[in-house]
Write an enzyme that holds these catalytic residues in place. Structure first.
Site: not given
Length: 450
Positions: A28, A50, A168, A234, A379
């Protein structure tokens, strides 16, 4: 299995780079950026791996067209040192038939995939591996990896970062999947090793500092892993009725992740949940001899500050000792103060940059018609389950954590019932939490018994 390698003559080989041949797992944007930066004198050959899938097929096609050169770009002059290119010495489309040439493996994948990757890599056959670096671990990830390594942990040093060191993404407006774009760097990264006498950890520290980021080595891997602000922010902001309704909506949301209700999820109740979650996690990591964070100080000093006239230095430093209602009050002030960027330059109308207009990522279907649940908060939910499982092992009660877990599970179950199990990938129904917790705790017990 897709694999590519180039001859040694084609590689830029540095004299005794600290990480040796380095394999980055996860292609990624973060993986691309890490691979380019680590190849700038810190490794010999650089490889990229990957998992099999449509993205990997697209990735390999583009790599072939570009002679296996990947690119890292960044925003602004102050980040020019992050920009560059590197030519991959190897590319693997899957974990099978990995060459036994890698001294360092860097995990640039979500922490919930670590187990599967370690098992698939078959590290028994990779006798050269000496270091595994976890870029984005969750609390307990280092212990979990060591539980999978078994006897191999004697030769492999596992390094935990507190969090990935940058923000990023793929380059905006560019369809390429081999060009990363970094918008910002973290101010401060914490790292820790599974070995007391680790030497490579100081090379990792130098690498991070070379990027212009403060780096602190701590003695406890759980302490390093606990210094990730998303662990505390989160779940309370994005696992509540307001946010879950936006995330699981079929219609495009016009609400924002960091705004005050009704534009966003920030209310006195979500702030209270944040304080309670922080207190519960702090109790857990203290049990494992790790130092918990001062939540307000960590938000302000290590993430994004506000003006001292908004939050005094005294209140920030003494946050842990304050009554809970005062803690909630100060956190509400902090989130109110960063609705705009308080350090941006106002426009001609006196308006500051709208810092909090971050749109929700929502459920969507992929190329195969399967529903994809956004990483935030999926997640985060998985990390909470591991944290809660560890707490159960040591009889620490975490009612707020359990409440957040149940909220997400109820919403997810409802969404699955509406759409049918066949419209989801089978991985969504796979829950390895108990096995992971058992493995982590077994490792923790061994260390604490010494």
């Amino acid at each position: 299995m897709n694999t590519h390698n180039i001859s040694n003559a084609e590689q830029d080989v540095y004299q005794d780079p600290p990480f040796g041949n380095t394999l980055v797992v996860g292609a990624g944007p973060a993986g691309i950026n890490v691979a380019v930066n680590i190849s700038n004198g810190w490794c010999k050959g650089i490889g990229l791996l990957n998992r099999k899938g449509l993205h990997t097929e697209k990735l390999e096609k583009e790599l072939k067209l570009n002679d296996y050169i990947i690119t890292s770009k960044a925003q602004g002059d102050k980040h020019l040192h992050l920009c560059g290119q590197t030519k991959l010495s190897h590319f693997y489309g899957g974990c099978e038939d990995i060459d036994d040439i890698w001294q360092t493996i860097i995990m640039c994948t979500p922490s919930d995939s670590y187990n599967d990757i370690i098992d698939r890599l078959n590290l028994d056959s990779l006798e050269e591996v000496r270091n595994i670096i976890l870029i984005s671990p969750s609390i307990g990830s280092n212990f979990l990896i060591n539980s999978r390594l078994k006897k191999l942990k004697e030769r492999i040093d596992v390094i935990s970062f507190s969090t990935y060191f940058a923000a990023t993404k793929l380059e905006p407006g560019n369809p390429s999947c081999i060009v990363s774009f970094t918008k910002a760097l973290k101010k401060h990264i914490y790292i820790a090793s599974s070995k007391e006498n680790s030497t490579v950890i100081f090379d990792v520290k130098k690498f991070i500092e070379n990027l212009g980021i403060k780096c602190t080595v701590v003695q406890n891997t759980i302490e390093a892993e606990s210094k990730n602000i998303t662990t505390y922010v989160h779940p309370p902001l994005f696992i509540n009725k307001f946010s879950l309704d936006q995330i699981f909506s079929y219609e495009k949301s016009n609400r924002y992740m960091y705004k005050i209700y009704p534009e966003g999820p920030i209310t006195q109740h979500s702030i209270k949940a944040m304080v309670l979650l922080w207190k519960e996690i702090s109790e857990l990591i203290q049990y494992f001899d790790a130092k918990p964070i001062n939540l307000l100080k960590f938000l302000n000093d290590d993430n994004y500050p506000v003006h001292e006239v908004t939050l005094s230095r005294e209140d920030i430093e003494n946050f842990v000792e304050l009554d809970q209602i005062e803690q909630e009050y100060l956190l509400y002030i902090r989130y109110s103060a960063i609705l705009i960027d308080p350090f941006s330059k106002p426009d001609k109308n006196g308006k500051y940059f709208d810092f909090s207009s971050v749109s929700y990522k929502q459920v969507c279907r992929d190329e195969n018609g399967k529903w994809i649940i956004p990483r935030v908060p999926f997640e985060d939910y998985k990390k909470l389950k591991l944290i809660f499982g560890l707490a159960q092992k040591v009889d620490i009660h975490m009612p707020q954590t359990m409440k957040l877990i149940k909220l997400f599970e109820e919403k997810l179950d409802e969404f699955i019932r509406k759409n049918g199990e066949n419209s989801f990938y089978p991985e969504i129904f796979k829950d390895t939490t108990q096995d992971d917790v058992d493995g982590m705790f077994e490792e923790i017990e061994k260390i604490m018994s010494y």
